[in-house]
Scaffold this motif. Structure first.
Motif, PDB file in Angstrom:
ATOM      1  N   TRP A  56       0.877  -1.179   0.000  1.00 61.98           N
ATOM      2  CA  TRP A  56       0.000   0.000   0.000  1.00 61.98           C
ATOM      3  C   TRP A  56       0.904   1.216   0.000  1.00 61.98           C
ATOM      4  CZ3 TRP A  56      -4.817   1.150  -1.051  1.00 61.98           C
ATOM      5  CH2 TRP A  56      -5.322   2.384  -0.671  1.00 61.98           C
ATOM      6  N   LEU A  57       0.830   2.032  -1.069  1.00 59.28           N
ATOM      7  CA  LEU A  57       1.799   3.094  -1.286  1.00 59.28           C
ATOM      8  C   LEU A  57       1.293   4.481  -0.916  1.00 59.28           C
ATOM      9  CD1 LEU A  57       3.058   1.882  -4.785  1.00 59.28           C
ATOM     10  CD2 LEU A  57       3.965   1.291  -2.536  1.00 59.28           C
ATOM     11  N   ASP A  58      -0.005   4.617  -0.657  1.00 60.08           N
ATOM     12  CA  ASP A  58      -0.586   5.939  -0.401  1.00 60.08           C
ATOM     13  C   ASP A  58      -0.631   6.209   1.106  1.00 60.08           C
ATOM     14  OD1 ASP A  58      -1.941   8.318  -0.435  1.00 60.08           O
ATOM     15  OD2 ASP A  58      -3.368   7.706  -1.975  1.00 60.08           O
ATOM     16  N   GLU A  59       0.499   6.632   1.655  1.00 61.21           N
ATOM     17  CA  GLU A  59       0.580   6.873   3.094  1.00 61.21           C
ATOM     18  C   GLU A  59      -0.257   8.073   3.523  1.00 61.21           C
ATOM     19  OE1 GLU A  59       1.869   5.074   5.508  1.00 61.21           O
ATOM     20  OE2 GLU A  59       2.323   3.557   3.993  1.00 61.21           O
ATOM     21  N   GLU A 107      -3.078   8.081   6.523  1.00 64.17           N
ATOM     22  CA  GLU A 107      -3.106   8.992   7.672  1.00 64.17           C
ATOM     23  C   GLU A 107      -4.452   9.692   7.788  1.00 64.17           C
ATOM     24  OE1 GLU A 107      -0.863   9.303  10.092  1.00 64.17           O
ATOM     25  OE2 GLU A 107       0.135   7.621   9.084  1.00 64.17           O
ATOM     26  N   ARG A 108      -5.043  10.059   6.648  1.00 64.00           N
ATOM     27  CA  ARG A 108      -6.366  10.687   6.690  1.00 64.00           C
ATOM     28  C   ARG A 108      -7.417   9.716   7.206  1.00 64.00           C
ATOM     29  NH1 ARG A 108      -4.792  12.747   1.562  1.00 64.00           N
ATOM     30  NH2 ARG A 108      -6.195  11.282   0.510  1.00 64.00           N
ATOM     31  N   ILE A 109      -7.322   8.449   6.800  1.00 65.29           N
ATOM     32  CA  ILE A 109      -8.266   7.437   7.275  1.00 65.29           C
ATOM     33  C   ILE A 109      -8.122   7.246   8.783  1.00 65.29           C
ATOM     34  CG2 ILE A 109      -8.842   4.971   7.187  1.00 65.29           C
ATOM     35  CD1 ILE A 109      -8.044   5.045   4.216  1.00 65.29           C
ATOM     36  N   LYS A 110      -6.883   7.169   9.254  1.00 64.97           N
ATOM     37  CA  LYS A 110      -6.655   6.993  10.691  1.00 64.97           C
ATOM     38  C   LYS A 110      -7.222   8.158  11.480  1.00 64.97           C
ATOM     39  CE  LYS A 110      -2.489   4.167  10.140  1.00 64.97           C
ATOM     40  NZ  LYS A 110      -1.004   4.119  10.306  1.00 64.97           N
ATOM     41  N   LYS A 111      -7.052   9.369  10.949  1.00 63.98           N
ATOM     42  CA  LYS A 111      -7.591  10.548  11.626  1.00 63.98           C
ATOM     43  C   LYS A 111      -9.109  10.485  11.686  1.00 63.98           C
ATOM     44  CE  LYS A 111      -7.485  15.612  11.470  1.00 63.98           C
ATOM     45  NZ  LYS A 111      -6.982  16.805  10.735  1.00 63.98           N
ATOM     46  N   LYS A 156      -4.922  -2.066   7.864  1.00 63.77           N
ATOM     47  CA  LYS A 156      -4.256  -2.664   6.711  1.00 63.77           C
ATOM     48  C   LYS A 156      -5.124  -2.456   5.475  1.00 63.77           C
ATOM     49  CE  LYS A 156      -2.044  -6.317   9.435  1.00 63.77           C
ATOM     50  NZ  LYS A 156      -1.984  -7.775   9.707  1.00 63.77           N
ATOM     51  N   LEU A 157      -4.497  -1.984   4.387  1.00 64.07           N
ATOM     52  CA  LEU A 157      -5.189  -1.783   3.122  1.00 64.07           C
ATOM     53  C   LEU A 157      -4.354  -2.396   2.008  1.00 64.07           C
ATOM     54  CD1 LEU A 157      -6.160   1.969   3.579  1.00 64.07           C
ATOM     55  CD2 LEU A 157      -7.728   0.042   3.749  1.00 64.07           C
ATOM     56  N   ARG A 158      -5.025  -2.941   1.004  1.00 65.33           N
ATOM     57  CA  ARG A 158      -4.304  -3.485  -0.145  1.00 65.33           C
ATOM     58  C   ARG A 158      -5.164  -3.346  -1.388  1.00 65.33           C
ATOM     59  NH1 ARG A 158      -5.914  -8.665  -1.684  1.00 65.33           N
ATOM     60  NH2 ARG A 158      -7.328  -9.735  -0.250  1.00 65.33           N
ATOM     61  N   LYS A 159      -4.496  -3.056  -2.512  1.00 66.31           N
ATOM     62  CA  LYS A 159      -5.189  -2.939  -3.783  1.00 66.31           C
ATOM     63  C   LYS A 159      -5.240  -4.291  -4.470  1.00 66.31           C
ATOM     64  CE  LYS A 159      -5.405   0.236  -6.638  1.00 66.31           C
ATOM     65  NZ  LYS A 159      -5.170   1.193  -7.753  1.00 66.31           N
ATOM     66  N   SER A 160      -6.344  -4.517  -5.177  1.00 74.69           N
ATOM     67  CA  SER A 160      -6.504  -5.708  -6.002  1.00 74.69           C
ATOM     68  C   SER A 160      -7.193  -5.238  -7.274  1.00 74.69           C
ATOM     69  CB  SER A 160      -7.343  -6.762  -5.271  1.00 74.69           C
ATOM     70  OG  SER A 160      -7.429  -7.949  -6.031  1.00 74.69           O
ATOM     71  N   GLY A 161      -6.395  -5.011  -8.325  1.00 72.46           N
ATOM     72  CA  GLY A 161      -6.970  -4.386  -9.501  1.00 72.46           C
ATOM     73  C   GLY A 161      -7.331  -2.953  -9.173  1.00 72.46           C
ATOM     74  N   LEU A 162      -8.574  -2.574  -9.475  1.00 73.82           N
ATOM     75  CA  LEU A 162      -8.983  -1.209  -9.174  1.00 73.82           C
ATOM     76  C   LEU A 162      -9.762  -1.101  -7.867  1.00 73.82           C
ATOM     77  CD1 LEU A 162     -12.255  -0.933  -9.885  1.00 73.82           C
ATOM     78  CD2 LEU A 162     -11.398  -1.012 -12.203  1.00 73.82           C
ATOM     79  N   GLU A 183     -12.352   8.039   2.135  1.00 75.43           N
ATOM     80  CA  GLU A 183     -11.070   8.274   1.472  1.00 75.43           C
ATOM     81  C   GLU A 183     -10.792   7.272   0.356  1.00 75.43           C
ATOM     82  OE1 GLU A 183      -9.209  10.800   1.986  1.00 75.43           O
ATOM     83  OE2 GLU A 183     -10.265  11.592   3.741  1.00 75.43           O
ATOM     84  N   VAL A 184     -11.422   6.097   0.406  1.00 77.61           N
ATOM     85  CA  VAL A 184     -11.170   5.041  -0.581  1.00 77.61           C
ATOM     86  C   VAL A 184     -12.448   4.816  -1.373  1.00 77.61           C
ATOM     87  CG1 VAL A 184     -10.446   2.660  -0.968  1.00 77.61           C
ATOM     88  CG2 VAL A 184      -9.467   3.962   0.931  1.00 77.61           C
TER      89      VAL A 184
END
Length: 411
Positions: A210-213, A217-221, A236-242, A275-276
């Motif tokens: 997961w590359l969008d730190e 941080e916005r999600i945690k806030k 924990k977040l992970r991308k799978s396709g889009l 945010e996602v």
């Protein structure tokens, strides 16, 4: 739009791109043969190879549309990332081929017929491929498709190779066909850079990186601001396709009832979705623990600190004393005025709003009406009963461990 709608939009964009490339390859090939321009004919072959890259993206997106099966419970979304990696390798291959052309001094044929037609076709190719690049990039960004964005980068690099064709045709017309060699070398290095970056992104996504730190941080806030949450232990977040899958582990009050647990879970999911955009699924793990630190609110009649006299009612209380309790020990405290104590309507509601804004997680009262009770409960604020004989804040603090929780409205 949900993930399936986004995938369908990506499929449409990829299909349109494939058809456009096929028509462009046919046009450049026909004009190349007709005019005798070998560089235009070579570019037609190059565009023909791009059709396979665009088809690969189309196939990957179509595979991603399939419903999850027995062996793929998380769906086929990562097929898109595999295709993105394949397209990245094609970009690198294109760069290598252009680099060879630059060093070996490939030029157009010495005799070029129908020069204007060849030049017009080369310029038209630049405009069409640039338009396709912008189109695919916009759709890919809108639906967050890594494969489509990578294919857009591929098309963008082809803009430069098509510009080389324009220069080569002009050079042939003017008798300086060698002028394009240095440009080819520089362009091929740029293509290598884009290909490496695209391949890196595809590989990292396939490895669940997961590359969008900043987004994390916005999600945690957002999660930390949810009432009733003690601590965010892990996200924990992970991308799978889009699409994106996630898992959050949070600590909550041990005796929180099931209904409020469900509300808290939904609040956490909403905080992530804010945010996602392409969140497919998130697992929320709730760990019941005993809260060590409290921020206690008490309705009082004056500003005399811990000697302040307690108020009988929440809404009519002219002041609220807020005190930090750290593992039973008294910490910082402050007194705030209740500006709505003399209001004719909704005094209790407005007083509870003050308590919520100050992020109190417990309140000690002598009585509580129905509407304030449910407002406090829905915001995970524990409602404690002031015992008989307690007249001041100090009396409540001295007997704090013995306070009982109020589980139903008292008025």
């Amino acid at each position: 739009m949900n993930s399936q709608d986004n995938l369908k939009l990506g499929v449409k964009a990829s299909r349109n791109s494939t058809l456009a490339l096929a028509l462009l390859a046919f046009l450049k090939g026909a004009v190349g043969i007709y005019s005798g321009s070998m560089v235009l004919l070579a570019d037609a072959v190059h565009t023909g190879l791009d059709i396979f890259a665009s088809l690969a993206v189309l196939i990957g997106l179509k595979i991603s549309l399939k419903s999850s099966g027995k062996h793929f419970p998380y769906g086929y979304y990562k097929a898109e990332n595999i295709v993105a990696l394949f397209v990245s390798l094609l970009i690198l291959f294109s760069g290598f081929e252009l680099l060879k052309e630059g060093f070996t001094g490939v030029s157009t044929a010495s005799k070029l017929e129908f020069q204007g037609l060849a030049l017009a076709t080369a310029v038209f190719s630049v405009l069409v491929i640039y338009g396709l690049s912008v189109y695919k990039r916009n759709v890919g960004t809108k639906i967050n498709s890594q494969a489509l964005i990578t294919d857009a980068r591929h098309s963008y690099t082809d803009v430069f190779s098509s510009m080389v064709v324009v220069v080569a045709v002009l050079g042939s017309i003017l008798g300086f066909s060698e002028l394009n060699n240095l440009g080819v070398i520089l362009i091929s290095l740029l293509i290598f850079k884009m290909g490496i970056e695209s391949a890196r992104d595809a590989v990292l996504t396939l490895m669940d990186a997961w590359l969008d730190e900043e987004k994390s941080e916005r999600i945690k806030k957002n999660i930390y601001n949810i009432p009733g949450l003690i601590e965010l232990e892990d996200l924990k977040l992970r991308k799978s396709g889009l699409v994106v899958f996630g898992e959050a582990t949070v600590e909550i009050e041990g005796e929180t009832d099931l209904k409020r647990v469900e509300l808290l879970s939904e609040d956490i999911k909403t905080a992530v979705k804010k945010e996602v955009e392409n969140l497919e699924h998130i697992v929320v793990n709730l760990k019941p623990v005993r809260r060590k630190n409290l921020k206690l609110a008490l309705p009082v009649l004056d500003r005399n600190g811990f000697q302040a006299e307690l108020s009988e009612h929440i809404g009519k209380s002219p002041y609220f004393l807020f005190v930090e309790l750290e593992e039973g020990r008294v910490g910082d405290w402050q007194i705030l005025e209740n500006l709505f104590s003399n209001s004719e309507k909704k005094r209790g509601v407005k007083a509870v709003d003050l308590v919520i804004r100050e992020k109190a997680n417990a309140i000690a009262v002598k009585t509580v009406a129905k509407v304030p009770f449910y407002m406090l409960r829905d915001n995970f604020i524990k409602i404690l009963r002031i015992p008989e004989g307690a007249a001041t804040v100090r009396d409540v603090l001295d007997r704090f461990q013995d306070l009982e929780e109020i589980t139903a409205p008292m008025e």
